[in-house]
Design a protein around this motif. Structure first.
Motif, PDB file in Angstrom:
ATOM      1  N   ALA A 155      72.773  42.921  38.134  1.00  0.00           N
ATOM      2  CA  ALA A 155      72.297  44.046  38.978  1.00  0.00           C
ATOM      3  C   ALA A 155      72.940  45.219  38.619  1.00  0.00           C
ATOM      4  O   ALA A 155      73.801  45.502  37.975  1.00  0.00           O
ATOM      5  CB  ALA A 155      72.473  43.666  40.390  1.00  0.00           C
ATOM      6  N   ILE A 179      69.284  47.780  42.186  1.00  0.00           N
ATOM      7  CA  ILE A 179      68.316  47.374  41.264  1.00  0.00           C
ATOM      8  C   ILE A 179      68.464  45.910  40.815  1.00  0.00           C
ATOM      9  O   ILE A 179      69.524  45.667  40.126  1.00  0.00           O
ATOM     10  CB  ILE A 179      67.768  48.072  40.195  1.00  0.00           C
ATOM     11  CG1 ILE A 179      67.403  49.569  40.637  1.00  0.00           C
ATOM     12  CG2 ILE A 179      66.854  47.459  39.186  1.00  0.00           C
ATOM     13  CD1 ILE A 179      66.992  50.468  39.400  1.00  0.00           C
ATOM     14  N   LEU A 220      68.202  42.685  36.191  1.00  0.00           N
ATOM     15  CA  LEU A 220      67.695  43.400  34.990  1.00  0.00           C
ATOM     16  C   LEU A 220      67.503  42.453  33.936  1.00  0.00           C
ATOM     17  O   LEU A 220      68.155  41.428  33.767  1.00  0.00           O
ATOM     18  CB  LEU A 220      69.289  44.103  34.770  1.00  0.00           C
ATOM     19  CG  LEU A 220      69.741  45.238  35.544  1.00  0.00           C
ATOM     20  CD1 LEU A 220      71.119  45.797  34.996  1.00  0.00           C
ATOM     21  CD2 LEU A 220      68.808  46.220  36.077  1.00  0.00           C
ATOM     22  N   VAL A 245      63.485  45.700  32.007  1.00  0.00           N
ATOM     23  CA  VAL A 245      63.818  46.521  32.987  1.00  0.00           C
ATOM     24  C   VAL A 245      64.863  47.675  32.611  1.00  0.00           C
ATOM     25  O   VAL A 245      64.765  48.950  32.991  1.00  0.00           O
ATOM     26  CB  VAL A 245      64.603  45.777  34.265  1.00  0.00           C
ATOM     27  CG1 VAL A 245      65.003  46.722  35.390  1.00  0.00           C
ATOM     28  CG2 VAL A 245      63.397  44.817  34.730  1.00  0.00           C
ATOM     29  N   ILE A 252      64.385  51.725  33.120  1.00  0.00           N
ATOM     30  CA  ILE A 252      65.279  52.562  33.535  1.00  0.00           C
ATOM     31  C   ILE A 252      65.489  53.802  32.844  1.00  0.00           C
ATOM     32  O   ILE A 252      65.731  54.902  33.051  1.00  0.00           O
ATOM     33  CB  ILE A 252      66.507  51.578  34.038  1.00  0.00           C
ATOM     34  CG1 ILE A 252      66.116  51.037  35.260  1.00  0.00           C
ATOM     35  CG2 ILE A 252      67.729  52.567  34.617  1.00  0.00           C
ATOM     36  CD1 ILE A 252      67.319  49.865  35.615  1.00  0.00           C
ATOM     37  N   TRP A 260      60.372  56.380  41.446  1.00  0.00           N
ATOM     38  CA  TRP A 260      60.545  55.109  40.430  1.00  0.00           C
ATOM     39  C   TRP A 260      59.549  54.113  41.040  1.00  0.00           C
ATOM     40  O   TRP A 260      59.508  53.866  42.389  1.00  0.00           O
ATOM     41  CB  TRP A 260      61.925  54.585  40.354  1.00  0.00           C
ATOM     42  CG  TRP A 260      62.707  55.579  39.533  1.00  0.00           C
ATOM     43  CD1 TRP A 260      62.479  56.928  39.131  1.00  0.00           C
ATOM     44  CD2 TRP A 260      63.743  55.169  38.913  1.00  0.00           C
ATOM     45  NE1 TRP A 260      63.575  57.200  38.452  1.00  0.00           N
ATOM     46  CE2 TRP A 260      64.553  56.363  38.153  1.00  0.00           C
ATOM     47  CE3 TRP A 260      64.590  54.062  38.659  1.00  0.00           C
ATOM     48  CZ2 TRP A 260      65.798  56.448  37.496  1.00  0.00           C
ATOM     49  CZ3 TRP A 260      65.952  53.969  37.954  1.00  0.00           C
ATOM     50  CH2 TRP A 260      66.147  55.205  37.384  1.00  0.00           C
ATOM     51  N   LEU A 274      60.847  47.877  41.041  1.00  0.00           N
ATOM     52  CA  LEU A 274      62.085  47.525  40.360  1.00  0.00           C
ATOM     53  C   LEU A 274      63.380  47.275  41.619  1.00  0.00           C
ATOM     54  O   LEU A 274      64.110  46.959  41.311  1.00  0.00           O
ATOM     55  CB  LEU A 274      62.383  49.146  39.777  1.00  0.00           C
ATOM     56  CG  LEU A 274      62.366  49.289  38.529  1.00  0.00           C
ATOM     57  CD1 LEU A 274      62.726  50.910  38.320  1.00  0.00           C
ATOM     58  CD2 LEU A 274      62.608  48.386  37.646  1.00  0.00           C
ATOM     59  N   PHE A 275      62.825  47.963  42.974  1.00  0.00           N
ATOM     60  CA  PHE A 275      63.739  47.848  44.023  1.00  0.00           C
ATOM     61  C   PHE A 275      63.848  46.681  44.862  1.00  0.00           C
ATOM     62  O   PHE A 275      64.358  46.331  45.711  1.00  0.00           O
ATOM     63  CB  PHE A 275      63.884  49.089  44.759  1.00  0.00           C
ATOM     64  CG  PHE A 275      64.177  50.304  43.859  1.00  0.00           C
ATOM     65  CD1 PHE A 275      65.476  50.705  43.599  1.00  0.00           C
ATOM     66  CD2 PHE A 275      63.197  51.081  43.533  1.00  0.00           C
ATOM     67  CE1 PHE A 275      65.631  51.846  42.798  1.00  0.00           C
ATOM     68  CE2 PHE A 275      63.233  52.493  42.958  1.00  0.00           C
ATOM     69  CZ  PHE A 275      64.597  52.715  42.214  1.00  0.00           C
ATOM     70  N   TYR A 321      71.300  50.616  50.546  1.00  0.00           N
ATOM     71  CA  TYR A 321      69.727  50.397  50.465  1.00  0.00           C
ATOM     72  C   TYR A 321      69.159  49.686  51.698  1.00  0.00           C
ATOM     73  O   TYR A 321      67.890  50.073  52.059  1.00  0.00           O
ATOM     74  CB  TYR A 321      69.155  49.861  49.225  1.00  0.00           C
ATOM     75  CG  TYR A 321      69.319  48.258  49.342  1.00  0.00           C
ATOM     76  CD1 TYR A 321      68.176  47.327  49.672  1.00  0.00           C
ATOM     77  CD2 TYR A 321      70.382  47.569  48.884  1.00  0.00           C
ATOM     78  CE1 TYR A 321      68.314  45.938  49.886  1.00  0.00           C
ATOM     79  CE2 TYR A 321      70.566  46.223  49.118  1.00  0.00           C
ATOM     80  CZ  TYR A 321      69.396  45.371  49.328  1.00  0.00           C
ATOM     81  OH  TYR A 321      69.730  44.347  49.493  1.00  0.00           O
TER      82      TYR A 321
END
Lengths: 598, 183
Positions: A130, A138, A141, A145, A149, A162, A166-167, A291
């Motif tokens: 991550a 995010i 990975l 990815v 990014i 974005w 992705l999130f 987040y």
């Protein structure tokens, strides 16, 4: 940026946080979100506005690893550097990202465009590796990815444009028991607790005591006793603090609760407030979970609108909740360091006693409980102590949420009754060929396959929730070495045994890793164990040796095969240390070289 | 039954990158030198001028390790002494000589022997008789295993006496706070 251009940035933030010194960390965090870093001018303006000495403000700003005192770039990428991230290939992906961005690790590159650094485990172990980009997580990975990014950063696309996938962070709940399938509507638990309080003098607290509920953060203190002590402590105001600073590497079950069961968490806080006579609650959210802030705030707003928070919270006395966000400091998971951080200070653990139940937030009686504990308390309010006691073992009632990650096919959160064996969890998680499990993270216990019949419980293997599986081929020495570096990085620096001891531990492990180790280093590890165990100020230092202690007793060959045979060997090449002098003098005679000691 | 006369303990001492201040402190035990001599026999030491160390019970070393010869002497002590003691700040941490560790050795030699007008006659000495300096100054325990440490700059005579007599008596040396407190 000069002082006059700062006030449009700083004034609204200060207004929102009420210009009081104990909100310093929150002000700095938001100011950094707005400007990218904390310039000297910004620190000075903050100090002036809050009436604090500049040295204090700088001291706080420099303590938290997410706060930047130098320009850190328009895009600040922090790669999660947990053990499971590395098992999933985070180091290679980090190199790939740096290559694509033409960036050097730990430096701001591209005219202030981007910086790439590593950070401690971000709690996405079930979906790593991550990263955090400008504080937002995010997961998952991989090469694709990482390239995406890099392209987005190089194109200077604002983060909020974005691609949303992705999130996306699924909760990955794999096994539900009473807690995760509670089915309670908001307000039900508060009402049940109020009814209990009305029926008997000790009410909810007596029920909690009868339930045998113990703290889910790892230490396992009886929750009912904690609430009773706080309720009995003299003081005109009391506080409920929810410890959502889930920093133990390998643990992520609180993240799932906060994402999926926020109402239940706040419900638990509210009824705790009613039980002990507190009118304010604070939830300390780990910075890595930034987040989640918007959805948590939305839940709070919804609950206020529904009358479940505010002047008559759910039909009971007043209660409301404020969320503080941390800024990258593992130590703030320790309850007194957390209180310091809530007060806007450096996260340095206090002396205990006095305990937070009598001298907590702002010196007032305070209950500090883990996220899961508060959820369990809400359940007990509704279903009662007897129902809770039906699950688990004698001294470990109820269920426990486990964060299962590592070498298994079904990573995620599992809710099992206490007393479940390690093998049962391994089988549920699809771990084919495990050689070791770290129970409770690096500060917990690492066991090998001979111990898989052991039970997860306070009687046998206590855990805060981490359950990290290591499969065949994993090098447990490297796991321990990485954890030791983690503790050295996260030591708050207050007490010498821990500050120096964890660093010495890291250099001894590095020396063994580099092939310069000997029996002497093994004895040195032993000695450092007792120095840290006896001398350190808080739990971080006391447990920093655990990964080494457990791997050295169970996986000694992974150490021994690295040892140089000598009684002692220096950590560096002595002959190479003479090279500069040889070059300057032009000598190459036998006396200008150093061989081995023999 | 008579207790057999105990053979005297063999003690070797040396100074590496030190100033002999620790040796001066050893001599500072004054009149206790006489009882000490009843307990110990000196092997290699500036006090005896014996050039090489034979098998010993205790080795006492002041100073850090700054050049190749220091390494050889230290290894000779480690190979011959049952117990090796780092004596004083330089042996324990590198001390004052280690102040050069933040400078580049090459630039240092260049400044002293080539650039600086008052010294730069004859270039950088390169006689094979001279030990080459290491790029950094190291405390003893980074080169060999060290058994005990006596802190201080220099350690007080009393501290040295305390550790030696403890070791000779077979006790784990204990330095009370007053002997390691310097302010």
């Amino acid at each position: 940026m000069d002082a006059s251009s700062l006030s449009p940035v700083l004034d609204p933030i200060l207004a929102r946080w009420g210009r009081t010194p104990d909100r310093l960390l929150q002000v700095l965090r938001e100011a950094q979100d707005a400007t990218g870093w904390l310039s000297p001018e910004l620190l000075a303006a903050t100090a002036r506005s809050l009436g604090l000495p500049l040295a204090h403000v700088r001291g706080v700003a420099s303590f938290y690893s997410f706060l930047a005192l130098e320009p850190a770039g328009e895009y600040r990428v922090l790669l999660s550097d947990g053990v499971t991230d590395r098992m999933d290939g985070s180091l290679e992906l980090g190199e790939r990202l740096c290559r694509r961005l033409w960036a050097e690790p730990d430096h701001t590159a591209g005219d202030g465009l981007v910086s790439v650094r590593r950070t401690s485990c971000t709690g996405l172990c079930d979906q790593g590796p991550a990263a955090l980009v400008n504080g937002i997580a995010i997961p998952r990975l991989d090469g694709r990815v990482v390239d995406a990014i890099a392209d987005l950063i190089l194109a200077r696309r604002p983060l909020d444009t974005w691609p949303v996938d992705l999130f996306s962070i699924p909760t990955n709940v794999r096994r539900e028991d009473v807690l995760l399938r509670h089915g309670l509507s908001p307000g039900v638990a508060i009402a049940a607790a109020l009814a209990r309080n009305g029926a008997a003098p000790a009410g909810m607290i007596a029920e909690l005591r009868a339930s045998g509920l113990r703290g889910r953060g790892g230490a396992g203190y009886p929750t009912g006793n904690k609430w009773a002590s706080c309720e009995a402590a003299p003081g005109e105001s009391r506080y409920i603090v929810c410890n959502a600073d889930e920093g133990e590497p390998g643990t992520f079950k609180d993240r799932v609760l906060l994402a999926r069961e926020a109402d239940l968490v706040f419900e638990g806080m509210t009824l705790a407030g009613h039980a002990v006579g507190a009118t304010r609650g604070l939830l300390y959210l780990r910075g890595e979970y930034r987040y989640l802030l918007d959805s948590l705030e939305a839940t709070l707003a919804r609950r206020r609108a529904a009358g479940l928070l505010g002047a008559t919270a759910g039909g009971g006395p007043a209660f409301d909740v404020e969320i503080h966000v941390g800024a990258g400091a593992y130590i703030c998971g320790e309850e007194t360091a957390l209180l310091e951080s809530l007060e806007g200070k450096r996260g340095i653990p206090r002396n205990r006693p006095p305990y937070p139940v009598t001298h907590g937030y702002l010196g007032r009686p305070t209950v500090v409980d883990n996220v899961e504990t508060l959820c369990a308390a809400a359940l007990i309010a509704v279903h009662g102590a007897v129902a809770w006691r039906r699950l688990g073992t004698t001294q470990s009632s109820g269920t426990k949420l486990l964060s299962v990650a590592g070498d298994c096919t079904r990573r995620g959160v599992y809710e099992f009754p206490f007393g479940v064996t390690v093998r049962e969890v391994l089988e549920a998680a699809g771990a084919d060929d495990p050689i070791a499990v770290q129970v409770g993270g690096p500060s917990g216990t690492l066991i090998d396959c001979a111990e898989f019949e052991r039970h997860l419980s306070f009687e046998d293997l206590p855990t805060g929730g981490a359950f990290t599986v290591f499969g065949r081929g994993r090098d447990l020495f490297e796991v321990a070495r990485q954890h030791v570096h983690f503790f050295a990085h996260e030591s708050c620096g207050f007490c010498t045994p821990c500050r120096v001891g964890t660093s010495m531990l890291a250099s001894v492990m590095d020396k063994i890793h580099d092939g310069h180790g000997s029996r002497h280093e093994l004895a040195e590890l032993d000695r450092l164990t007792s120095v840290l165990g006896n001398g350190a100020h808080c739990g971080l230092g006391h447990t920093a040796m655990n990964p080494v202690r457990d791997t050295i007793t169970r996986f000694a060959p992974s150490y021994e095969r690295r040892l140089a045979s000598a009684d002692f060997a220096p950590a560096f090449d002595l002959d190479a240390a003479l090279a500069p002098a040889r070059r300057m003098t032009g000598r190459d005679d036998p006396a200008s070289h150093l061989g081995d000691a023999s | 039954m008579t207790v057999p006369a105990r053979p005297r303990v063999r003690l070797a001492t040396t100074s590496l990158a030190g100033c002999f201040g620790c040796h001066m402190s050893l001599l500072d035990i004054d009149e206790k030198l006489l009882p000490l001599l009843e307990l110990v026999e000196f092997d290699r030491s500036p006090l005896t001028d014996i050039k090489h160390c034979g098998p010993c019970d205790i080795g006492l070393i002041e100073g850090g390790v700054c050049n190749a010869e220091n390494v050889h002497v230290l290894r000779e002590f480690r190979a011959n002494c049952r117990v090796l003691i780092a004596l004083g700040a330089c042996a324990i941490t590198g001390g004052l000589p280690a102040q050069r560790n933040h400078l580049d050795l090459g630039l240092c030699l260049q400044e002293v022997y080539l650039t600086e007008p008052s010294l730069s006659r004859g270039g950088i000495p390169n006689d094979p008789e001279l030990p080459l300096p290491l790029d950094k100054v190291h405390p003893l325990h980074e080169i060999v295993r060290v058994d005990y440490y006596i802190p201080g700059c220099p350690p007080s005579a009393e501290a040295i006496w305390q550790v030696l007599t403890d070791l000779i008596a077979g006790r784990l040396p204990q330095l009370p706070e007053r002997l390691v407190r310097y302010d």
